[in-house]
Structures are given as structure tokens and as C-alpha cells.
Design a protein around this motif. Structure first.
Motif, PDB file in Angstrom:
ATOM      1  N   GLN A   1      -3.238   4.838  -0.773  1.00 56.40           N
ATOM      2  CA  GLN A   1      -2.080   4.052  -1.176  1.00 56.40           C
ATOM      3  C   GLN A   1      -2.434   3.112  -2.323  1.00 56.40           C
ATOM      4  OE1 GLN A   1      -1.009   2.269   2.594  1.00 56.40           O
ATOM      5  NE2 GLN A   1       0.472   3.883   3.053  1.00 56.40           N
ATOM      6  N   ARG A   2      -3.625   2.531  -2.253  1.00 58.06           N
ATOM      7  CA  ARG A   2      -4.072   1.646  -3.327  1.00 58.06           C
ATOM      8  C   ARG A   2      -4.255   2.434  -4.622  1.00 58.06           C
ATOM      9  NH1 ARG A   2      -8.379   0.265  -7.134  1.00 58.06           N
ATOM     10  NH2 ARG A   2      -8.400  -2.012  -7.283  1.00 58.06           N
TER      11      ARG A   2
ATOM     12  N   ASP B   1       4.277   5.585  -1.382  1.00 56.01           N
ATOM     13  CA  ASP B   1       3.625   5.029  -0.211  1.00 56.01           C
ATOM     14  C   ASP B   1       2.990   3.666  -0.441  1.00 56.01           C
ATOM     15  OD1 ASP B   1       0.699   7.262  -0.379  1.00 56.01           O
ATOM     16  OD2 ASP B   1       1.678   6.016  -1.883  1.00 56.01           O
ATOM     17  N   TYR B   2       2.744   3.306  -1.706  1.00 50.43           N
ATOM     18  CA  TYR B   2       2.114   2.005  -1.944  1.00 50.43           C
ATOM     19  C   TYR B   2       3.033   0.848  -1.576  1.00 50.43           C
ATOM     20  CZ  TYR B   2       4.644   2.324  -6.423  1.00 50.43           C
ATOM     21  OH  TYR B   2       5.606   2.470  -7.390  1.00 50.43           O
TER      22      TYR B   2
ATOM     23  N   TYR C   1       0.253 -11.526  -4.087  1.00 51.26           N
ATOM     24  CA  TYR C   1      -0.924 -11.956  -3.327  1.00 51.26           C
ATOM     25  C   TYR C   1      -1.590 -10.774  -2.643  1.00 51.26           C
ATOM     26  CZ  TYR C   1      -3.770 -14.000   0.367  1.00 51.26           C
ATOM     27  OH  TYR C   1      -4.816 -14.299   1.209  1.00 51.26           O
ATOM     28  N   LYS C   2      -0.761  -9.914  -2.004  1.00 51.97           N
ATOM     29  CA  LYS C   2      -1.319  -8.749  -1.316  1.00 51.97           C
ATOM     30  C   LYS C   2      -2.004  -7.815  -2.319  1.00 51.97           C
ATOM     31  CE  LYS C   2      -1.950  -6.322   2.445  1.00 51.97           C
ATOM     32  NZ  LYS C   2      -0.842  -5.641   3.151  1.00 51.97           N
ATOM     33  N   ALA C   3      -1.407  -7.658  -3.506  1.00 51.70           N
ATOM     34  CA  ALA C   3      -2.012  -6.808  -4.537  1.00 51.70           C
ATOM     35  C   ALA C   3      -3.334  -7.395  -5.021  1.00 51.70           C
ATOM     36  CB  ALA C   3      -1.049  -6.640  -5.709  1.00 51.70           C
ATOM     37  N   SER C   4      -3.394  -8.727  -5.108  1.00 53.72           N
ATOM     38  CA  SER C   4      -4.632  -9.363  -5.576  1.00 53.72           C
ATOM     39  C   SER C   4      -5.790  -9.132  -4.617  1.00 53.72           C
ATOM     40  CB  SER C   4      -4.415 -10.872  -5.772  1.00 53.72           C
ATOM     41  OG  SER C   4      -4.264 -11.541  -4.513  1.00 53.72           O
TER      42      SER C   4
ATOM     43  N   VAL D   1       8.934  -3.085  -6.026  1.00 54.02           N
ATOM     44  CA  VAL D   1       8.543  -3.101  -4.618  1.00 54.02           C
ATOM     45  C   VAL D   1       9.286  -4.222  -3.875  1.00 54.02           C
ATOM     46  CG1 VAL D   1       6.625  -3.448  -3.005  1.00 54.02           C
ATOM     47  CG2 VAL D   1       6.286  -2.095  -5.075  1.00 54.02           C
ATOM     48  N   ALA D   2       9.402  -5.382  -4.514  1.00 55.18           N
ATOM     49  CA  ALA D   2      10.109  -6.503  -3.889  1.00 55.18           C
ATOM     50  C   ALA D   2      11.568  -6.134  -3.615  1.00 55.18           C
ATOM     51  CB  ALA D   2      10.031  -7.736  -4.798  1.00 55.18           C
TER      52      ALA D   2
END
Length: 380
Positions: A66-67, A188-189, A23-26, A94-95
Motif C-alpha cells: 500500500q505504501r 488501497d493506499y 501525519y500518517k504519510a510522514s 484521500v481526505a
């Protein structure tokens, strides 16, 4: 240890983390289908992304870099396979990174191991608000003037969860000084994709603190009979249960005739070793190595629940064993080195360390001697 609670949390946490990170990536224009460009009105200082609402989603400053780093990581990985596989792999990575950090911080705060010397995910008195959010300036952390200003701003605006996110990342970066592999700051992402809350009762942090009994993390906890119930092995069980669904996928037959990619190897091989098996292995390897050459070490064997005395052997075998024992008798504790080629969470090495300390004590080392010897062994 409440293994049912541990297992339920770990399995649920993986799914929840992946959903939250996706969700955050979207919001950043990165989905399982595409990496979208920023909207035309974006600048070098501020970028906007269409999320289907009246106002676009905006990121500023370091978040732009970071993006960009996240997008580049996915593109690079896609060269090895395809875009969807790369996207899912990065999200999973990442999770897992944040799951490891949540568990490590929880274990350390319960046992007062954190260098910042304040609870980060919970409160000593049981309040919902973590101690570090309540008293951020009591933490032994080196805040910059900009960070101090941001903390004050979040406090004045009653932005508890934003402050919590900021402080948690700060603690993780501080821990990178002592545990660089677990709390590395290179990718950092991972920080950009973090979105945790201590107020959300359906969130990862609230359930970690409330669904798993705190005693399960406390290495000094005892029950009503005085029996130790502290669980240094809870971290290992959490890691294994986290991979339950992936492990089931590997072994349900779907991949029986396929070659597993490297991303699936952890799921296929992460099997936690129970504490009694660890003790059996160490006592009958390291322990036997010492005791067979030093038969006077009867007190050591008496303290080892799983040590097995040598079975009766034929004369020829006994003669060969006698030669081996002669070599073992020449060993000093300082000559012994231990390697675990499949270290995992390291609890086999932890027990091996305990047995080594017993051996050192048995030959006359004092507590002061052991302190400096421990420093030396950790250093090398």
C-alpha cells in the motif's frame, strides 16, 4: 437542519483530515518535500522509517504494498506538474474520499440502510462505543479466520480504536458491492492513510456524531408539531461546505487571471441546489411535460407547491403551444426518461423519481406494479 453545525463541522473536518493524513504519510517517510527510502535494516516482509524517535516506524505485510502504491501515485501525478502539487493533490483526494465515506455511513446507519445491519459510528443507546465495536460478530459481515483472530486480539488487548479502524474499513469494502463508486477498493493506499478514533473527543468521528444533531440525518424525523424535519439534502450541504475554503480561494481574485487546473474545478463548481429550487425545477419541467399533455392531472399539480400555471399568451403562441400539447398527450409514463447532466449528490434525480412515481400512480399503476417498475428503472 442546523446548517451552522453542518457548515462548521464540514470546514473543520477537511482541515483535520488533511492534517491527520499528512501525519500518517510522514510516518511512512512521505512528506511534502520527499519520498524517503526505507531504512537499511528493512526486509521484504518489514520496512522501517526514521521518524526522529529512538525506534523507527515499522510497517509489515500488505501495508508495504500500500505504501508503494501511494508513492507511485504521487510520482505519476508529479509528471503532470511538480512534486508538491502532486503530493497535495493526493492528500486532498484521500481526505475527500474518507469524508464522503464517513458522511455516507453516518446517513445510512441513522436510517438503517447499512447491509451489515448494525451501527458503525455510533450506538443506538447513545454509548460512546459504536455498536459494531461492542458486538463485531453481530454484524452481517463475512470475516475471514484471520480477521476473526485479529478482532479477538484487539478485544483482549482493549485496543478499541484499532478494532474500530479495522471494522470501518471492512464495512467500506463490504459496501463496495452495492456502492462501488463511493466505496471503491482499487486505491488501497487510502486504507493505509486512515487513522480514526471513536474515543478522541476532538476527533472526526466523535464530532460528526455529537456536533450535528442526529435528526438532521433522519429522513423520518418529525418535530413536536408533526412536521417532517428529516434531511435527505444534508449530504449535499456537507459536500458544499467541505469545499468552502477552496471555493473562497478560487473566487477571492487570486486566480482571476490564471487558468484553473483540473484539481480546482470541483472547488469552483460545487454549488449545492436547495430543496425548494430542486422542486421548482422538476415540477416545472418533468411535471409540466406531463400535465400539459394530460390536463386531467389536476391532483398532481395540487401537490406541487412550486408548479406555475402557464401565463396568458398571444394567439399565435397559443396555437404553437397547442401543437406541442398534442404531442405531449401521446406520452405514456414509460416513454419519459430523465437525465441530470450535473448530477452531484443526485437529489434532483431523487425528486424526479418521486414525481415519476406520482405520474405512474395517477395512470393506474399499483404499488406492486411500481415495485417492479422501480427495479427495472434502476437496472437500466
Amino acid at each position: 437542519m442546523d446548517k451552522t453545525a453542518v457548515k462548521n463541522y464540514a470546514i473543520w473536518a477537511r482541515t483535520k483530515l488533511i492534517e491527520d493524513i499528512k501525519y500518517k504519510a510522514s510516518l511512512l517517510g512521505i512528506t511534502e518535500k520527499v519520498i524517503a527510502d526505507a531504512l537499511p535494516q528493512s526486509t521484504t516482509q518489514e520496512q522501517y522509517f526514521d521518524i526522529g524517535t529512538r525506534e523507527p516506524y515499522a510497517i509489515r505485510g500488505v501495508h508495504i504494498a500500500q505504501r508503494r502504491s501511494l508513492a507511485e501515485a504521487i510520482k505519476k501525478k508529479a509528471q503532470e506538474s511538480d512534486y508538491l502539487t502532486a503530493y497535495n493533490s493526493i492528500i486532498e483526494e484521500v481526505a475527500y474520499t474518507w469524508f464522503n465515506r464517513f458522511i455516507a455511513v453516518r446517513f445510512m446507519e441513522v436510517n438503517d440502510y447499512l447491509p451489515c445491519k448494525i451501527r458503525v459510528l455510533s450506538a443506538v443507546d447513545g454509548r460512546q462505543e459504536p455498536d459494531i465495536v461492542q458486538n463485531p460478530f453481530d454484524a452481517k459481515l463475512d470475516y475471514t479466520s484471520a480477521e476473526e483472530e485479529l478482532i479477538s486480539q484487539h478485544q483482549m488487548n482493549n485496543e478499541g480504536d484499532k478494532l474500530f479502524n479495522m471494522l470501518f474499513v471492512k464495512v467500506c469494502n463490504d459496501l463496495s458491492k452495492v456502492l462501488p463508486q463511493l466505496f471503491e477498493v482499487e486505491q488501497d493506499y487510502t486504507e493505509l492513510l486512515l487513522n480514526i478514533s471513536y474515543t478522541d473527543q476532538d476527533g472526526l468521528i466523535y464530532k460528526l456524531v455529537h456536533d450535528i444533531p442526529e435528526d438532521n440525518f433522519d429522513v423520518n424525523a418529525v418535530d413536536e408539531e408533526g412536521k417532517s424535519v428529516g434531511q435527505v439534502e444534508i449530504i449535499g450541504w456537507l459536500y458544499q461546505y467541505y469545499n468552502t475554503e477552496l471555493n473562497d480561494t478560487v473566487y477571492d481574485g487570486s486566480y482571476a487571471k490564471k487558468k484553473l487546473s483540473k484539481e480546482w474545478i470541483p472547488a469552483a463548481t460545487t454549488i449545492y441546489t436547495p430543496d425548494w429550487v430542486v422542486k421548482y425545477m422538476v415540477e416545472n419541467s418533468l411535471g409540466r411535460l406531463w400535465c400539459e399533455g394530460h390536463p386531467e392531472s389536476t391532483l398532481l399539480k395540487e401537490n406541487w407547491k412550486y408548479y406555475l400555471d402557464e401565463a396568458q399568451q398571444e394567439e399565435a403562441v397559443q396555437a404553437e403551444l397547442a401543437k406541442i400539447k398534442e404531442e405531449y398527450a401521446k406520452l405514456r409514463p414509460e416513454d419519459i426518461k430523465v437525465i441530470d447532466p450535473c448530477m452531484g449528490s443526485g437529489h434532483i434525480l431523487v425528486y424526479a423519481f418521486d414525481v415519476l412515481m406520482q405520474i405512474y400512480t395517477q395512470v393506474g399503476y399499483t404499488d406492486k406494479d411500481l415495485y417492479w417498475r422501480t427495479i427495472y428503472m434502476v437496472w437500466i
